[in-house]
Design a protein around this motif. Structure first.
Motif, PDB file in Angstrom:
ATOM      1  N   MET A 242      82.101 -81.444  26.485  1.00 44.78           N
ATOM      2  CA  MET A 242      82.789 -82.020  25.354  1.00 44.78           C
ATOM      3  C   MET A 242      84.293 -81.928  25.577  1.00 44.78           C
ATOM      4  N   LYS A 243      84.966 -83.025  25.382  1.00 47.11           N
ATOM      5  CA  LYS A 243      86.421 -83.045  25.466  1.00 47.11           C
ATOM      6  C   LYS A 243      86.991 -82.624  24.121  1.00 47.11           C
ATOM      7  N   SER A 244      87.980 -81.747  24.159  1.00 51.28           N
ATOM      8  CA  SER A 244      88.638 -81.353  22.916  1.00 51.28           C
ATOM      9  C   SER A 244      90.024 -81.987  22.859  1.00 51.28           C
ATOM     10  N   HIS A 245      90.512 -82.122  21.644  1.00 52.42           N
ATOM     11  CA  HIS A 245      91.818 -82.728  21.387  1.00 52.42           C
ATOM     12  C   HIS A 245      92.597 -81.775  20.496  1.00 52.42           C
ATOM     13  N   GLN A 246      93.915 -81.824  20.609  1.00 54.30           N
ATOM     14  CA  GLN A 246      94.735 -80.962  19.767  1.00 54.30           C
ATOM     15  C   GLN A 246      95.941 -81.723  19.252  1.00 54.30           C
ATOM     16  N   ILE A 247      96.224 -81.503  17.988  1.00 58.42           N
ATOM     17  CA  ILE A 247      97.411 -82.054  17.339  1.00 58.42           C
ATOM     18  C   ILE A 247      98.157 -80.879  16.714  1.00 58.42           C
ATOM     19  N   ILE A 248      99.460 -80.825  16.942  1.00 54.86           N
ATOM     20  CA  ILE A 248     100.305 -79.814  16.311  1.00 54.86           C
ATOM     21  C   ILE A 248     101.311 -80.558  15.449  1.00 54.86           C
ATOM     22  N   PHE A 249     101.373 -80.166  14.194  1.00 54.11           N
ATOM     23  CA  PHE A 249     102.233 -80.845  13.236  1.00 54.11           C
ATOM     24  C   PHE A 249     103.043 -79.793  12.492  1.00 54.11           C
TER      25      PHE A 249
ATOM     26  N   PHE B 265      96.010 -69.319   7.498  1.00 55.65           N
ATOM     27  CA  PHE B 265      94.573 -69.344   7.274  1.00 55.65           C
ATOM     28  C   PHE B 265      93.972 -70.341   8.244  1.00 55.65           C
ATOM     29  N   ILE B 266      92.691 -70.155   8.523  1.00 54.28           N
ATOM     30  CA  ILE B 266      91.977 -71.013   9.480  1.00 54.28           C
ATOM     31  C   ILE B 266      90.713 -71.531   8.824  1.00 54.28           C
ATOM     32  N   ASP B 267      90.501 -72.842   8.942  1.00 57.60           N
ATOM     33  CA  ASP B 267      89.227 -73.409   8.497  1.00 57.60           C
ATOM     34  C   ASP B 267      88.499 -74.002   9.700  1.00 57.60           C
ATOM     35  N   GLU B 268      87.180 -73.851   9.684  1.00 57.63           N
ATOM     36  CA  GLU B 268      86.325 -74.372  10.750  1.00 57.63           C
ATOM     37  C   GLU B 268      85.180 -75.161  10.122  1.00 57.63           C
ATOM     38  N   GLN B 269      84.877 -76.292  10.728  1.00 50.67           N
ATOM     39  CA  GLN B 269      83.770 -77.105  10.234  1.00 50.67           C
ATOM     40  C   GLN B 269      82.440 -76.401  10.492  1.00 50.67           C
ATOM     41  N   ARG B 270      81.576 -76.432   9.495  1.00 48.00           N
ATOM     42  CA  ARG B 270      80.207 -75.937   9.651  1.00 48.00           C
ATOM     43  C   ARG B 270      79.223 -77.096   9.692  1.00 48.00           C
TER      44      ARG B 270
ATOM     45  N   GLU C 247     108.621 -73.044   6.906  1.00 50.32           N
ATOM     46  CA  GLU C 247     108.106 -73.910   7.964  1.00 50.32           C
ATOM     47  C   GLU C 247     106.583 -73.810   7.939  1.00 50.32           C
ATOM     48  N   MET C 248     105.949 -74.964   7.884  1.00 50.19           N
ATOM     49  CA  MET C 248     104.496 -75.032   7.859  1.00 50.19           C
ATOM     50  C   MET C 248     104.052 -75.726   9.151  1.00 50.19           C
ATOM     51  N   THR C 249     103.166 -75.073   9.902  1.00 49.20           N
ATOM     52  CA  THR C 249     102.676 -75.642  11.156  1.00 49.20           C
ATOM     53  C   THR C 249     101.157 -75.696  11.123  1.00 49.20           C
ATOM     54  N   ASP C 250     100.631 -76.867  11.409  1.00 50.08           N
ATOM     55  CA  ASP C 250      99.188 -77.061  11.553  1.00 50.08           C
ATOM     56  C   ASP C 250      98.872 -77.202  13.029  1.00 50.08           C
ATOM     57  N   ILE C 251      97.839 -76.500  13.460  1.00 51.56           N
ATOM     58  CA  ILE C 251      97.314 -76.664  14.815  1.00 51.56           C
ATOM     59  C   ILE C 251      95.848 -77.041  14.647  1.00 51.56           C
ATOM     60  N   LEU C 252      95.552 -78.286  14.926  1.00 56.05           N
ATOM     61  CA  LEU C 252      94.196 -78.802  14.764  1.00 56.05           C
ATOM     62  C   LEU C 252      93.595 -79.043  16.137  1.00 56.05           C
ATOM     63  N   THR C 253      92.478 -78.382  16.412  1.00 62.67           N
ATOM     64  CA  THR C 253      91.724 -78.588  17.650  1.00 62.67           C
ATOM     65  C   THR C 253      90.363 -79.108  17.241  1.00 62.67           C
TER      66      THR C 253
END
Length: 157
Positions: free
Chosen positions: A1-8, A83-88, A109-115
């Motif tokens: 599986m290829k993963s993707h990441q966005i940092i905002f 905080f961290i949320d993960e899909q179930r 400063e608010m930073t989102d790291i979505l993988t």
């Protein structure tokens, strides 16, 4: 599986406590999600603050008017830090979303790291290139504008 990441990253002209209070409440998620996604929090108790182990359920229509059920778990919380949320259960094969907060001069400063990763192998890769990547970026652009509307524009001091 290829993963993707966005940092905002976005700076807000409000105190850390106010940012934390708003973003750590599941009840506010719909307010910062584009209307066309028809995002509804369906879990009971979503008016309270997040805590590790909290399960949040939603109904969402991310693409082409298709309605989906989505379930995430808040796996980690460090008040006023992250905080961290993960899909179930939901549309992604993998979803790990970190929300970080830190005090800066004149605000926070608010930073989102979505993988994330998509199901369906090769077909998921095509879907990512054609629609999913852009849709996720659009969600963060919408949120950026909505947060400015709610809290004002951050100005460096």
């Amino acid at each position: 599986m290829k993963s993707h990441q966005i940092i905002f990253t976005q700076n807000l002209p409000i105190p850390l406590s106010a940012a934390w209070d708003f973003f750590s409440s599941p009840a506010n998620l719909a307010e910062i999600t584009p209307n066309d996604m028809e995002f509804i929090v369906t879990s009971a108790g979503s008016e309270g603050k997040m805590y590790p182990g909290m399960i949040i359920t939603y109904k969402v229509s991310p693409l082409f008017g298709v309605h989906l059920n989505w379930m995430t778990e808040i796996t980690q919380v460090e008040p006023e830090k992250y905080f961290i949320d993960e899909q179930r259960f939901g549309p992604f094969k993998f979803w790990h979303h970190q929300h970080h907060f830190k005090t800066i001069d004149g605000g926070v400063e608010m930073t989102d790291i979505l993988t994330y990763g998509l199901p369906l192998g090769f077909l998921g890769g095509i879907a990512h290139s054609i629609t999913v990547k852009n849709k996720i970026k659009q969600i963060f652009i919408f949120r950026e504008k909505k947060v400015v509307e709610l809290f004002g524009l951050y100005k460096e001091k």
